[in-house]
Scaffold this active site. Structure first.
Site, PDB file in Angstrom:
ATOM      1  CB  ALA A   9      -0.538  -0.325   1.642  1.00  0.00           C
ATOM      2  CB  SER A  10       4.342   1.754  -0.164  1.00  0.00           C
ATOM      3  OG  SER A  10       4.785   0.792  -0.336  1.00  0.00           O
ATOM      4  CB  THR A  11       3.974   6.052  -2.444  1.00  0.00           C
ATOM      5  OG1 THR A  11       5.528   5.845  -2.268  1.00  0.00           O
ATOM      6  CG2 THR A  11       2.913   7.193  -1.623  1.00  0.00           C
ATOM      7  N   GLY A  13       4.864   0.812  -3.430  1.00  0.00           N
ATOM      8  CA  GLY A  13       4.263  -0.314  -3.896  1.00  0.00           C
ATOM      9  C   GLY A  13       3.064  -0.514  -4.633  1.00  0.00           C
ATOM     10  CG  ASN A 112      13.507   1.893   7.290  1.00  0.00           C
ATOM     11  OD1 ASN A 112      12.068   1.479   7.341  1.00  0.00           O
ATOM     12  ND2 ASN A 112      13.918   2.926   6.502  1.00  0.00           N
ATOM     13  CB  VAL A 134      12.558  -0.783  -2.199  1.00  0.00           C
ATOM     14  CG1 VAL A 134      12.642   0.927  -2.681  1.00  0.00           C
ATOM     15  CG2 VAL A 134      11.864  -2.174  -3.746  1.00  0.00           C
ATOM     16  CG  HIS A 190      20.849   3.871  -3.038  1.00  0.00           C
ATOM     17  ND1 HIS A 190      19.777   4.087  -4.111  1.00  0.00           N
ATOM     18  CD2 HIS A 190      19.433   3.966  -2.273  1.00  0.00           C
ATOM     19  CE1 HIS A 190      18.591   4.424  -3.950  1.00  0.00           C
ATOM     20  NE2 HIS A 190      17.757   5.189  -2.740  1.00  0.00           N
TER      21      HIS A 190
END
Length: 323
Positions: A9-11, A13, A112, A134, A190
């Site tokens: 439901a993430s941007t 995802g 995280n 990600v 990254h």
């Protein structure tokens, strides 16, 4: 192809889910979430969209569209998946829009790590499948997930192709060509220590060279633009389009029978470029659900030095959470 998206439901995802459905309506997607109401909303809307993606009512005998479902992350072991993409993250703070802030990176990592550990616990119920991470800071997070899972290193990788696209765009604007006419793969971290391989760059198939000042200007631009996007569009609305498109490219490669051209992804290193016990973006080929080969390119002196700086920055954080 059936792809499970943890953080569906993430941007990023939800963008990836739509990209998969548009790319091939026969793809199936399961959105794994703790936010089940949001997952239901995206899954329902995407299921409705699939009607148009297949062109409306299907004639008898036509292949049906893929399924769109959602479920709690802890239930992932009940699904037969071809690949997993981890986009879940703890929501960022306003401080995380400041480029080059070590404090912001540390906060992001500390926030995280517990999340990725819980995801590793859920993935214990799954046989090793190609898993693309990600969640940032991605080099540290993919290394942590790989260690927690104990899977073959060919199965776990971190997404970092956004930098390659941004470098291509920066070079293309300087040469007045479309970015797809540019080849300049980007290795390293990254983050601040990206390593565009300028020594191998081409424009329209022709080798091009850059002064140290030009290299520095391009790197600065590439590092600054995601923070500009976050500032102007909102920190909660991350660089979804370049990530969704790049992830689709990775998933296509993983589902292909023949090895891809080299793509720079963050993978666990075991002696490549002289590095171990960390993840960095390096060129790999993909096929049949895994990293087939990790490639060691010849780099020039400045690129070699910058790659070592990237390794040392990642290793410093890895040591901290390994202690």
């Amino acid at each position: 192809m059936h792809v499970g998206i943890i953080g569906g439901a993430s941007t990023i995802g939800s963008t990836l889910a739509y990209s998969l459905a548009c790319d091939d309506p026969h793809n199936s997607v399961t959105l794994f979430e703790t936010a089940l109401d949001a997952a239901w909303g995206h899954a329902t809307d995407l299921r409705h969209a699939s009607y148009h993606l297949v062109g409306g009512p299907l004639s008898e005998g036509a292949a049906a569209a893929g399924s769109v479902t959602y479920a709690p992350t802890d239930d992932i072991g009940e699904f037969d998946l071809d690949a997993v993409v981890v986009t879940a993250r703890v929501p960022p703070s306003d401080d995380d829009t400041q480029r080059g802030s070590r404090g912001a990176r540390t906060r992001e990592l500390d926030a995280n790590l517990p999340l990725i550990d819980s995801i590793a616990d859920s993935l214990d119920a799954v046989d090793p499948v190609p898993t693309v991470v990600v969640t940032n800071p991605v080099d540290r997070i993919v290394y942590r997930l790989w260690n927690q899972l104990g899977w073959p290193r060919s199965k776990v990788m971190g997404f970092s192709l956004a930098e390659t696209a941004r470098v291509a765009d920066a070079i293309a604007r300087r040469h007045d060509v479309h970015p797809t006419r540019v080849s300049c793969p980007t290795m390293g971290e990254h983050g601040e220590h990206v390593v565009p391989v300028f020594s191998s760059a081409t424009v329209a198939g022709e080798a091009v060279s850059f002064t140290p000042e030009q290299r520095e200007a391009i790197v600065d631009e590439v590092l600054e633009v995601p923070f500009e996007i976050a500032e102007k569009r909102g920190i909660g609305d991350s660089s979804r389009w370049v990530s969704g498109a790049g992830l689709l490219r990775v998933l296509r490669g993983l589902s292909a029978p023949n090895p891809t051209d080299p793509l720079c992804l963050s993978v666990p290193l075991d002696g490549e470029y002289g590095f171990t016990d960390a993840c960095l973006s390096v060129p790999v080929t993909l096929a049949d659900g895994e990293v087939v080969r990790t490639i060691e390119w010849d780099l020039d002196e400045s690129e070699t030095a910058r790659l070592r700086e990237a390794y040392e920055a990642v290793r410093e954080d890895v040591r901290r959470f390994e202690d």
